[in-house]
Scaffold this motif. Structure first.
Motif, PDB file in Angstrom:
ATOM      1  N   UNK A  35       0.836  -1.200   0.000  1.00  0.00           N
ATOM      2  CA  UNK A  35       0.000   0.000   0.000  1.00  0.00           C
ATOM      3  C   UNK A  35       0.876   1.258   0.000  1.00  0.00           C
ATOM      4  N   UNK A  36       1.650   1.483  -1.091  1.00  0.00           N
ATOM      5  CA  UNK A  36       2.620   2.581  -1.088  1.00  0.00           C
ATOM      6  C   UNK A  36       2.006   3.971  -0.932  1.00  0.00           C
ATOM      7  N   UNK A  37       0.744   4.147  -1.341  1.00  0.00           N
ATOM      8  CA  UNK A  37       0.110   5.471  -1.243  1.00  0.00           C
ATOM      9  C   UNK A  37      -0.801   5.599  -0.027  1.00  0.00           C
ATOM     10  N   UNK A  38      -0.907   4.551   0.747  1.00  0.00           N
ATOM     11  CA  UNK A  38      -1.774   4.558   1.926  1.00  0.00           C
ATOM     12  C   UNK A  38      -0.970   4.262   3.175  1.00  0.00           C
ATOM     13  N   UNK A  39      -1.145   3.041   3.699  1.00  0.00           N
ATOM     14  CA  UNK A  39      -0.480   2.657   4.948  1.00  0.00           C
ATOM     15  C   UNK A  39       1.042   2.605   4.830  1.00  0.00           C
ATOM     16  N   UNK A  40       1.567   2.609   3.610  1.00  0.00           N
ATOM     17  CA  UNK A  40       3.017   2.554   3.409  1.00  0.00           C
ATOM     18  C   UNK A  40       3.703   3.904   3.341  1.00  0.00           C
ATOM     19  N   UNK A  41       3.002   4.989   3.755  1.00  0.00           N
ATOM     20  CA  UNK A  41       3.641   6.313   3.780  1.00  0.00           C
ATOM     21  C   UNK A  41       4.847   6.270   4.723  1.00  0.00           C
ATOM     22  N   UNK A  42       5.778   7.204   4.571  1.00  0.00           N
ATOM     23  CA  UNK A  42       7.010   7.156   5.355  1.00  0.00           C
ATOM     24  C   UNK A  42       7.133   8.248   6.400  1.00  0.00           C
ATOM     25  N   UNK A  43       6.962   9.514   5.998  1.00  0.00           N
ATOM     26  CA  UNK A  43       7.107  10.621   6.949  1.00  0.00           C
ATOM     27  C   UNK A  43       6.068  11.700   6.678  1.00  0.00           C
ATOM     28  N   UNK A  44       5.866  12.532   7.702  1.00  0.00           N
ATOM     29  CA  UNK A  44       5.178  13.796   7.495  1.00  0.00           C
ATOM     30  C   UNK A  44       6.194  14.887   7.767  1.00  0.00           C
ATOM     31  N   UNK A  45       6.052  15.995   7.053  1.00  0.00           N
ATOM     32  CA  UNK A  45       6.935  17.136   7.275  1.00  0.00           C
ATOM     33  C   UNK A  45       6.109  18.408   7.342  1.00  0.00           C
ATOM     34  N   UNK A  46       6.654  19.376   8.055  1.00  0.00           N
ATOM     35  CA  UNK A  46       6.129  20.731   7.983  1.00  0.00           C
ATOM     36  C   UNK A  46       6.914  21.410   6.875  1.00  0.00           C
ATOM     37  N   UNK A  47       6.214  21.786   5.831  1.00  0.00           N
ATOM     38  CA  UNK A  47       6.847  22.326   4.628  1.00  0.00           C
ATOM     39  C   UNK A  47       7.212  23.794   4.848  1.00  0.00           C
ATOM     40  N   UNK A  48       8.445  24.161   4.481  1.00  0.00           N
ATOM     41  CA  UNK A  48       8.873  25.557   4.596  1.00  0.00           C
ATOM     42  C   UNK A  48       8.055  26.468   3.696  1.00  0.00           C
ATOM     43  N   UNK A  49       7.840  26.046   2.440  1.00  0.00           N
ATOM     44  CA  UNK A  49       7.095  26.845   1.472  1.00  0.00           C
ATOM     45  C   UNK A  49       6.157  25.921   0.691  1.00  0.00           C
ATOM     46  N   UNK A  50       4.869  25.876   1.071  1.00  0.00           N
ATOM     47  CA  UNK A  50       3.939  24.977   0.391  1.00  0.00           C
ATOM     48  C   UNK A  50       3.889  25.155  -1.123  1.00  0.00           C
ATOM     49  N   UNK A  51       4.184  26.336  -1.631  1.00  0.00           N
ATOM     50  CA  UNK A  51       4.172  26.561  -3.083  1.00  0.00           C
ATOM     51  C   UNK A  51       5.220  25.696  -3.793  1.00  0.00           C
ATOM     52  N   UNK A  52       6.269  25.278  -3.081  1.00  0.00           N
ATOM     53  CA  UNK A  52       7.296  24.431  -3.689  1.00  0.00           C
ATOM     54  C   UNK A  52       6.719  23.107  -4.182  1.00  0.00           C
ATOM     55  N   UNK A  53       5.683  22.615  -3.515  1.00  0.00           N
ATOM     56  CA  UNK A  53       5.072  21.353  -3.915  1.00  0.00           C
ATOM     57  C   UNK A  53       4.488  21.462  -5.324  1.00  0.00           C
ATOM     58  N   UNK A  54       3.983  22.640  -5.665  1.00  0.00           N
ATOM     59  CA  UNK A  54       3.407  22.848  -6.997  1.00  0.00           C
ATOM     60  C   UNK A  54       4.451  22.698  -8.098  1.00  0.00           C
ATOM     61  N   UNK A  55       5.728  22.844  -7.758  1.00  0.00           N
ATOM     62  CA  UNK A  55       6.795  22.696  -8.736  1.00  0.00           C
ATOM     63  C   UNK A  55       7.175  21.253  -9.019  1.00  0.00           C
ATOM     64  N   UNK A  56       6.605  20.320  -8.261  1.00  0.00           N
ATOM     65  CA  UNK A  56       6.887  18.907  -8.486  1.00  0.00           C
ATOM     66  C   UNK A  56       6.038  18.378  -9.640  1.00  0.00           C
ATOM     67  N   UNK A  57       6.306  17.162 -10.048  1.00  0.00           N
ATOM     68  CA  UNK A  57       5.615  16.564 -11.187  1.00  0.00           C
ATOM     69  C   UNK A  57       4.157  16.233 -10.856  1.00  0.00           C
TER      70      UNK A  57
END
Length: 126
Positions: free
Chosen positions: A93-115
């Motif tokens: 379950x890589x997208x569910x129970x197999x998640x690895x970490x949570x982080x507090x993101x410095x700049x949430x807009x950076x996520x929009x730059x990902x694929x």
């Protein structure tokens, strides 16, 4: 193969689910298939602030060990403790129970730059 459209992806095969300023991170279905049976996940970075593309841990499969790269800058908030006793959750379950970490993101807009899902799907040739 599954490419959830609500996630963002990296060329290093991590996925990110952003909720406010918190992101949940794991490895993609493609990555876990390439690695094979996951036998151990080591994430010693809880509480640490890391830059994008810094190594935040490793995942060990039967025949290889692979670094885990942080997709965006932030502070590691929590580690999925279920993986300590059940690392195979990354395979099942890589997208569910197999998640690895949570982080507090410095700049949430950076996520929009990902694929996007479509861009990642094209990257891995699916």
């Amino acid at each position: 193969m599954n490419f959830p459209s609500n996630l963002r992806y990296t060329k290093d095969h991590e996925w990110v689910l952003l909720e406010g300023t918190t992101a949940k991170i794991g490895i993609t279905e493609f990555a876990q298939r390439e690695l094979g049976d996951i036998v151990f996940v080591d994430i010693p970075t809880t509480g640490k602030s890391l830059a994008a593309e810094d190594v935040f841990g490793t995942v060990e499969a039967v025949k290889t060990v692979s670094d885990l790269f942080l997709p965006v800058a932030g502070t590691i908030g929590s580690v999925n403790e279920e993986l300590e006793g059940s690392p195979e959750l990354v395979n099942t379950d890589p997208y569910g129970d197999g998640w690895m970490v949570t982080i507090t993101v410095n700049n949430p807009a950076d996520v929009e730059g990902l694929l996007t899902a479509d861009q990642y799907k094209a990257l891995v040739g699916e």
